[in-house]
Enzyme design. Structure first.
Site, PDB file in Angstrom:
ATOM      1  N   LYS A 155       0.836  -1.219   0.000  1.00 55.42           N
ATOM      2  CA  LYS A 155       0.000   0.000   0.000  1.00 55.42           C
ATOM      3  C   LYS A 155       0.861   1.255   0.000  1.00 55.42           C
ATOM      4  O   LYS A 155       0.662   2.160  -0.810  1.00 55.42           O
ATOM      5  CB  LYS A 155      -0.917   0.019   1.228  1.00 55.42           C
ATOM      6  CG  LYS A 155      -1.910  -1.096   1.330  1.00 55.42           C
ATOM      7  CD  LYS A 155      -2.837  -0.912   2.512  1.00 55.42           C
ATOM      8  CE  LYS A 155      -2.111  -0.894   3.847  1.00 55.42           C
ATOM      9  NZ  LYS A 155      -1.387  -2.142   4.140  1.00 55.42           N
ATOM     10  N   GLU A 182       1.618   5.201  11.446  1.00 52.16           N
ATOM     11  CA  GLU A 182       2.510   4.298  10.720  1.00 52.16           C
ATOM     12  C   GLU A 182       3.939   4.424  11.249  1.00 52.16           C
ATOM     13  O   GLU A 182       4.246   5.248  12.084  1.00 52.16           O
ATOM     14  CB  GLU A 182       2.449   4.594   9.213  1.00 52.16           C
ATOM     15  CG  GLU A 182       1.161   4.117   8.574  1.00 52.16           C
ATOM     16  CD  GLU A 182       0.944   2.618   8.682  1.00 52.16           C
ATOM     17  OE1 GLU A 182       1.814   1.847   8.245  1.00 52.16           O
ATOM     18  OE2 GLU A 182      -0.095   2.209   9.229  1.00 52.16           O
ATOM     19  N   ARG A 183       4.840   3.604  10.714  1.00 47.92           N
ATOM     20  CA  ARG A 183       6.222   3.532  11.208  1.00 47.92           C
ATOM     21  C   ARG A 183       7.011   4.787  10.835  1.00 47.92           C
ATOM     22  O   ARG A 183       6.886   5.298   9.727  1.00 47.92           O
ATOM     23  CB  ARG A 183       6.924   2.300  10.633  1.00 47.92           C
ATOM     24  CG  ARG A 183       6.245   0.986  10.973  1.00 47.92           C
ATOM     25  CD  ARG A 183       6.812  -0.152  10.146  1.00 47.92           C
ATOM     26  NE  ARG A 183       6.082  -1.385  10.373  1.00 47.92           N
ATOM     27  CZ  ARG A 183       4.953  -1.733   9.773  1.00 47.92           C
ATOM     28  NH1 ARG A 183       4.415  -0.908   8.873  1.00 47.92           N
ATOM     29  NH2 ARG A 183       4.363  -2.873  10.025  1.00 47.92           N
TER      30      ARG A 183
END
Length: 458
Positions: A155, A182-183
């Site tokens: 994604k 997210e990371r």
């Protein structure tokens, strides 16, 4: 107690319950009387005289009985041209090691939707240069596109490639990226990619990463939306809005709802999920001044598209791109499931008669090949009739041709990224389904740009 003062009743993680004699307005900003650097936002009422507030900083100094002051102002985000080329958090503080942001003004991160009379309903296409997207799931300029998939199916890579390709050609367009839950590693990779391509100067990145508390993750989406609206309304610029990941936005809201002891809905999510999604999506609209094109990455838990949080997002989208784990494991990238993906723009009146005809015939061919898959797995391809074998082989070539090397992942198959105009894609796919390449082995179609590379012997 003075009119603008309240007293802390309880503290649960990032949720602080405050008692007031004189009730505040929802979304008012409160500060601790003894340390005004400790702030919180009024979120909702807990009863007739107490309110749940979201802590915007660490809660070590917050304790029961402490006095808070109501500023009477909402939580605001700094906006201005100085944010172009910068990476900041929800407070507008730099994450990139650069100088402090010089804001032109402060805007409330909570705002209502635009009046209906100011909205634009024009429909034109946003070409991405990605074959499978432009042909089967065309993106509407000023619309919303969702990239759905489980963990590790590509994604973020697909979103970054769209960002790279579009910004490289839409020179007057600005972009805002919201990194929600997210990371931080992925955020750094995106920052370096934009810097290398030269697109960073027209981009603003706002992060509330996975390691942040749920309040920061939740509000980061609203802060990024506020900046996007500023670029659209004040600067009159077209904006590409990217968010990775909308599911994490819903998840942060769920965590906060749990801390407020709210009864969840039957599926376990917060009862306010639909209204939270509406308050976010309905601000990302195109007006008579400029458009906002939204590309959203949406994590699909357990690869279940029927998950309630996933289903609440779909009604706001014009284009739905579904990434498949099975296709990813076959080594076909981008791993888009063509038959599960769809777009309201795939209409002859929008994309043109030729584009529509080729896309529909291709989907029909892939659907027929899918029904033949079980027979092939049981008795082999040789047991198919000549007509079915031909369809099956053409479908395999079409699936392979829909792979593409990306600029943002040039190590992929050892090939450099390529941008393919949609007209070239239509002509090449038409040639495949008409049988003009029946004599060429299907493996030759993997990771090509256009079919002209076959003629060049590459």
């Amino acid at each position: 107690m003075e009119n603008n003062k309240g007293k802390i009743v309880s503290v649960k993680g990032q949720v602080i319950e405050v008692y007031f004699d004189n009730p505040p307005s929802i979304h008012d900003l409160l500060v601790l009387e003894e340390d005004r650097s400790v702030a919180m936002e009024v979120f909702s009422s807990s009863n007739t005289s107490s309110f749940y507030c979201l802590a915007l900083s660490i809660t070590e100094k917050v304790k029961r009985g402490a006095v808070v002051l109501n500023t009477g102002e909402p939580f605001k985000f700094p906006v201005g041209k100085d944010l172009l080329g910068r990476v900041v958090n929800v407070f507008g503080q730099p994450y990139d090691g650069g100088e402090r942001i010089k804001a032109e003004k402060l805007l409330p991160i909570r705002a209502g939707a635009k009046p209906f009379r100011e909205l634009s309903a024009q429909k034109s296409l946003l070409e991405t240069g990605i074959k499978i997207v432009d042909l089967f799931v065309p993106i509407i300029k000023g619309g919303k596109t969702g990239l759905f998939g489980g963990a590790g199916v590509g994604k973020t890579m697909l979103l970054t490639e769209i960002m790279h390709n579009v910004l490289g050609r839409e020179k007057e367009t600005l972009s805002v990226f919201a990194g929600v839950g997210e990371r931080s590693r992925e955020g750094l990779e995106l920052f370096l990619t934009l810097k290398q391509s030269g697109d960073l100067k027209s981009s603003s990145l706002i992060f509330g990463t996975m390691g942040e508390n749920p309040t920061i993750r939740f509000l980061s989406a609203y802060a990024a939306t506020t900046l996007t609206e500023y670029y659209r309304d004040e600067l009159g610029k077209n904006v590409l809005f990217f968010i990775d990941n909308v599911f994490r936005f819903a998840q942060a809201g769920s965590e906060l709802s749990t801390l407020m002891n709210r009864l969840p809905s039957e599926d376990g999510y917060q009862a306010t999920l639909e209204s939270e999604m509406a308050s976010f999506h309905e601000r990302l609209v195109s007006t008579n001044k400029a458009f906002i094109s939204t590309i959203e990455a949406i994590y699909v838990p357990a690869d279940d598209l029927l998950d309630h949080a996933v289903q609440t997002i779909i009604p706001y989208l014009e284009s739905v791109v579904v990434l498949s784990r099975d296709i990813y494991q076959e080594g076909l990238l981008p791993a888009i499931d063509i038959l599960s993906s769809n777009s309201t723009a795939l209409d002859a009146s929008i994309v043109g008669a030729e584009h529509y005809k080729v896309a529909v015939e291709s989907k029909k061919l892939l659907k027929e090949a899918q029904s033949l898959e079980r027979i092939v797995s049981l008795v082999g391809e040789s047991e198919l009739s000549n007509e079915d074998r031909l369809k099956y082989k053409r479908a395999r070539k079409l699936k392979n041709f829909m792979t593409q090397p990306f600029y943002v992942s040039e190590m992929q198959k050892g090939k450099k990224g390529v941008y393919v105009p949609v007209n070239d894609t239509i002509a090449d796919v038409k040639a495949i389904i008409e049988g003009k390449y029946d004599q060429i082995d299907e493996d030759k179609f993997l990771y090509l740009g256009s079919l002209s590379q076959l003629h060049e012997g590459r």
